[in-house]
Scaffold this motif. Structure first.
Motif, PDB file in Angstrom:
ATOM      1  N   LYS A   1      25.086  64.179  56.362  1.00 51.89           N
ATOM      2  CA  LYS A   1      25.709  65.259  55.580  1.00 51.89           C
ATOM      3  C   LYS A   1      25.524  65.087  54.074  1.00 51.89           C
ATOM      4  O   LYS A   1      25.901  65.965  53.303  1.00 51.89           O
ATOM      5  N   VAL A   2      24.988  63.937  53.658  1.00 53.00           N
ATOM      6  CA  VAL A   2      24.990  63.578  52.234  1.00 53.00           C
ATOM      7  C   VAL A   2      23.558  63.482  51.714  1.00 53.00           C
ATOM      8  O   VAL A   2      22.795  62.607  52.120  1.00 53.00           O
ATOM      9  N   ARG A   3      23.205  64.389  50.808  1.00 55.22           N
ATOM     10  CA  ARG A   3      21.845  64.402  50.254  1.00 55.22           C
ATOM     11  C   ARG A   3      21.617  63.227  49.301  1.00 55.22           C
ATOM     12  O   ARG A   3      20.522  62.675  49.225  1.00 55.22           O
ATOM     13  N   GLY A   4      22.643  62.849  48.556  1.00 47.63           N
ATOM     14  CA  GLY A   4      22.518  61.738  47.621  1.00 47.63           C
ATOM     15  C   GLY A   4      23.899  61.275  47.188  1.00 47.63           C
ATOM     16  O   GLY A   4      24.891  61.990  47.359  1.00 47.63           O
ATOM     17  N   LEU A   5      23.948  60.076  46.619  1.00 47.90           N
ATOM     18  CA  LEU A   5      25.217  59.451  46.242  1.00 47.90           C
ATOM     19  C   LEU A   5      25.153  58.969  44.798  1.00 47.90           C
ATOM     20  O   LEU A   5      24.178  58.316  44.399  1.00 47.90           O
ATOM     21  N   VAL A   6      26.195  59.292  44.023  1.00 49.94           N
ATOM     22  CA  VAL A   6      26.339  58.756  42.666  1.00 49.94           C
ATOM     23  C   VAL A   6      27.663  58.003  42.605  1.00 49.94           C
ATOM     24  O   VAL A   6      28.735  58.599  42.733  1.00 49.94           O
ATOM     25  N   ALA A   7      27.602  56.691  42.435  1.00 52.85           N
ATOM     26  CA  ALA A   7      28.805  55.857  42.391  1.00 52.85           C
ATOM     27  C   ALA A   7      28.943  55.279  40.985  1.00 52.85           C
ATOM     28  O   ALA A   7      28.089  54.513  40.534  1.00 52.85           O
ATOM     29  N   ILE A   8      30.012  55.665  40.294  1.00 52.46           N
ATOM     30  CA  ILE A   8      30.215  55.304  38.892  1.00 52.46           C
ATOM     31  C   ILE A   8      31.278  54.212  38.816  1.00 52.46           C
ATOM     32  O   ILE A   8      32.404  54.411  39.273  1.00 52.46           O
ATOM     33  N   PHE A   9      30.895  53.072  38.278  1.00 49.82           N
ATOM     34  CA  PHE A   9      31.687  51.824  38.347  1.00 49.82           C
ATOM     35  C   PHE A   9      32.497  51.751  39.651  1.00 49.82           C
ATOM     36  O   PHE A   9      33.722  51.628  39.652  1.00 49.82           O
ATOM     37  N   PRO A  10      31.787  51.814  40.802  1.00 47.30           N
ATOM     38  CA  PRO A  10      32.477  51.866  42.093  1.00 47.30           C
ATOM     39  C   PRO A  10      33.283  50.600  42.348  1.00 47.30           C
ATOM     40  O   PRO A  10      32.819  49.487  42.092  1.00 47.30           O
ATOM     41  N   ALA A  11      34.489  50.780  42.893  1.00 49.73           N
ATOM     42  CA  ALA A  11      35.428  49.665  43.042  1.00 49.73           C
ATOM     43  C   ALA A  11      35.211  48.908  44.346  1.00 49.73           C
ATOM     44  O   ALA A  11      36.124  48.755  45.166  1.00 49.73           O
ATOM     45  N   TYR A  12      33.990  48.400  44.539  1.00 50.65           N
ATOM     46  CA  TYR A  12      33.713  47.600  45.729  1.00 50.65           C
ATOM     47  C   TYR A  12      34.532  46.309  45.744  1.00 50.65           C
ATOM     48  O   TYR A  12      34.632  45.649  46.767  1.00 50.65           O
TER      49      TYR A  12
END
Length: 246
Positions: free
Chosen positions: A126-137
């Protein structure tokens, strides 16, 4: 911009849809806020996307913070309830005629980036692309450190939010790095080198785990971007979406 609300389990999800001029269907970015935040933090991104022919939807998680316009309580919130919220939004937008369902991107800041990453890994088709901004992994390690050697309390306050035990339980119920390895699509991570809350090492590791990802490092930036740092992040996100839409 128009207010567009969704609902999960009888609770309102407040959101704002930014549409470009014209008839569409448009590629779209769904963007999530961070821990204790609200959708207003994502408006600068949404406005730039819409000005460049890309629809953007920003929303408040159910119980996502003290100032959200969605329903629910912070004591009910966890990364998995937020993933459920974002899934409702994703399915709702995909059903709209103005939105090109083959070109829906997920984005998020901090915990919102974690949640967007989780959905990309669990629902990649369902997801064409992902942008993760300072993701809290880091949040899973943080939960383990907080709970080590003690019984989980029914509620506890963390960074100004009253949370229920479900927050820590859900955070520790899986490994985000096991999830993101299953997302084959393009991913962009943006992280400040001086982030005190979420060390950039977590994103550097993630880039090695994602099958197809790049990391933009913003020199000297802390957790949360302002001024030129935010402008660079918005520009990077916009270019990424433009290059990866079909």
């Amino acid at each position: 911009m128009e207010v567009l609300n969704f609902e999960r389990d009888g609770k309102k999800i407040y959101g704002e849809l930014y549409l470009p001029a014209g008839d569409g269907p448009f590629p779209a970015v769904i963007m999530a806020h961070g821990f204790g935040g609200q959708c207003a933090h994502n408006r600068p991104y949404a406005e730039v996307f819409a000005q460049n022919g890309i629809a953007a939807y920003i929303f408040d998680f159910i119980g996502g913070g003290n100032d959200v316009q969605s329903g629910g309580s912070t004591t009910e919130m966890s990364v998995l309830t937020e993933a459920a919220d974002m899934t409702v939004v994703l399915e709702g937008l995909a059903a709209m005629e103005q939105i090109d369902r083959k070109n829906i991107f997920l984005a998020g800041q901090s915990q919102g980036g974690f949640v967007a990453s989780y959905i990309a890994g669990t629902q990649p088709e369902k997801v064409r692309g992902l942008v993760a901004i300072f993701p809290a992994y880091v949040l899973q390690d943080d939960a383990r450190k907080r709970t080590e050697g003690r019984e989980l309390p029914e509620t506890e306050e963390i960074m100004g939010l009253l949370l229920g035990r479900v927050y820590a339980e859900d955070a520790m119920s899986f490994d985000i790095y096991d999830v993101i390895k299953d997302y084959p699509g393009p991913a962009l991570l943006i992280h400040g080198t001086a982030d005190q809350l979420v060390p950039i090492a977590y994103s550097r590791r993630a880039v090695e785990v994602f099958p197809s990802a790049e990391l933009v490092e913003i020199a000297g930036a802390n957790h949360g971007f302002f001024g030129a740092d935010e402008e660079q992040a918005i520009r990077s996100a916009l270019e990424f979406v433009k290059q990866n839409r079909q």
